[in-house]
Design a protein around this motif. Structure first.
Motif, PDB file in Angstrom:
ATOM      1  N   LEU A  62      11.092   3.920 -10.777  1.00  0.00           N
ATOM      2  CA  LEU A  62      10.075   4.103 -10.273  1.00  0.00           C
ATOM      3  C   LEU A  62       8.560   4.367 -11.759  1.00  0.00           C
ATOM      4  O   LEU A  62       7.863   3.946 -10.640  1.00  0.00           O
ATOM      5  N   SER A  63       8.731   4.924 -12.837  1.00  0.00           N
ATOM      6  CA  SER A  63       7.531   4.372 -13.397  1.00  0.00           C
ATOM      7  C   SER A  63       6.808   3.284 -13.581  1.00  0.00           C
ATOM      8  O   SER A  63       5.583   2.735 -14.248  1.00  0.00           O
ATOM      9  N   LYS A  64       8.059   2.127 -13.815  1.00  0.00           N
ATOM     10  CA  LYS A  64       8.214   0.464 -13.708  1.00  0.00           C
ATOM     11  C   LYS A  64       7.467   0.518 -12.207  1.00  0.00           C
ATOM     12  O   LYS A  64       6.064  -0.718 -12.091  1.00  0.00           O
ATOM     13  N   LEU A  65       6.895   0.387 -11.693  1.00  0.00           N
ATOM     14  CA  LEU A  65       7.080   0.059 -10.317  1.00  0.00           C
ATOM     15  C   LEU A  65       5.461   1.077 -10.425  1.00  0.00           C
ATOM     16  O   LEU A  65       4.677   0.323  -9.674  1.00  0.00           O
ATOM     17  N   SER A  66       5.476   1.765 -10.437  1.00  0.00           N
ATOM     18  CA  SER A  66       4.184   2.774  -9.727  1.00  0.00           C
ATOM     19  C   SER A  66       3.037   1.873 -11.039  1.00  0.00           C
ATOM     20  O   SER A  66       2.151   1.598 -10.986  1.00  0.00           O
ATOM     21  N   ILE A  78       3.413  -1.128 -12.121  1.00  0.00           N
ATOM     22  CA  ILE A  78       3.288  -2.339 -11.168  1.00  0.00           C
ATOM     23  C   ILE A  78       1.848  -2.564 -10.598  1.00  0.00           C
ATOM     24  O   ILE A  78       1.365  -2.701 -10.443  1.00  0.00           O
ATOM     25  N   THR A  79       2.489  -1.245  -9.316  1.00  0.00           N
ATOM     26  CA  THR A  79       1.759  -1.459  -8.454  1.00  0.00           C
ATOM     27  C   THR A  79      -0.160  -0.759  -8.888  1.00  0.00           C
ATOM     28  O   THR A  79      -1.310  -1.437  -7.928  1.00  0.00           O
ATOM     29  N   LEU A  80      -0.580  -0.204  -9.951  1.00  0.00           N
ATOM     30  CA  LEU A  80      -1.439  -0.009 -10.406  1.00  0.00           C
ATOM     31  C   LEU A  80      -2.588  -1.076 -11.245  1.00  0.00           C
ATOM     32  O   LEU A  80      -3.154  -1.404 -10.696  1.00  0.00           O
ATOM     33  N   PHE A  81      -1.533  -2.064 -12.016  1.00  0.00           N
ATOM     34  CA  PHE A  81      -2.321  -3.014 -11.816  1.00  0.00           C
ATOM     35  C   PHE A  81      -2.179  -3.955 -10.689  1.00  0.00           C
ATOM     36  O   PHE A  81      -3.247  -4.180 -10.964  1.00  0.00           O
ATOM     37  N   PHE A  82      -1.291  -4.179 -10.032  1.00  0.00           N
ATOM     38  CA  PHE A  82      -1.523  -4.948  -8.564  1.00  0.00           C
ATOM     39  C   PHE A  82      -3.376  -4.512  -7.894  1.00  0.00           C
ATOM     40  O   PHE A  82      -3.720  -5.539  -7.985  1.00  0.00           O
ATOM     41  N   TRP A  83      -3.467  -3.320  -7.701  1.00  0.00           N
ATOM     42  CA  TRP A  83      -4.325  -2.807  -7.217  1.00  0.00           C
ATOM     43  C   TRP A  83      -6.187  -3.097  -8.177  1.00  0.00           C
ATOM     44  O   TRP A  83      -6.873  -3.663  -7.645  1.00  0.00           O
ATOM     45  N   ILE A  84      -5.684  -2.817  -9.244  1.00  0.00           N
ATOM     46  CA  ILE A  84      -6.882  -2.988  -9.985  1.00  0.00           C
ATOM     47  C   ILE A  84      -7.391  -4.828 -10.420  1.00  0.00           C
ATOM     48  O   ILE A  84      -7.916  -5.352  -9.754  1.00  0.00           O
ATOM     49  N   VAL A  85      -6.123  -5.748 -10.195  1.00  0.00           N
ATOM     50  CA  VAL A  85      -6.258  -6.660  -9.911  1.00  0.00           C
ATOM     51  C   VAL A  85      -7.116  -7.486  -9.013  1.00  0.00           C
ATOM     52  O   VAL A  85      -7.729  -7.945  -8.721  1.00  0.00           O
TER      53      VAL A  85
END
Length: 65
Positions: free
Chosen positions: A4-8, A10-17
């Protein structure tokens, strides 16, 4: 680290990029079409060309870094 924390993360980095890429794309489009007065079609062609050149360079490179 849990899944869950890995997914969170990755999701955070996706939105930043995504936000940074969108902002830079809009800024480049405005620079070309409005500030340099080359027009929408020409600025779109230039930016698509830059994108395709980067894509081809990346796909043809030997390393995947």
């Amino acid at each position: 680290m849990s899944k869950l924390s890995k997914l969170s993360l990755i999701t955070l980095f996706f939105w930043i990029v995504k936000i940074v890429a969108t902002t830079l794309g809009e800024t480049a489009g405005d620079l070309l079409s409005m500030t340099l007065n080359v027009g929408c079609a020409v600025s779109s062609t230039i930016l698509i060309g830059v994108f395709l050149a980067n894509l081809v360079t990346r796909l043809l490179s030997k390393s995947c870094n």
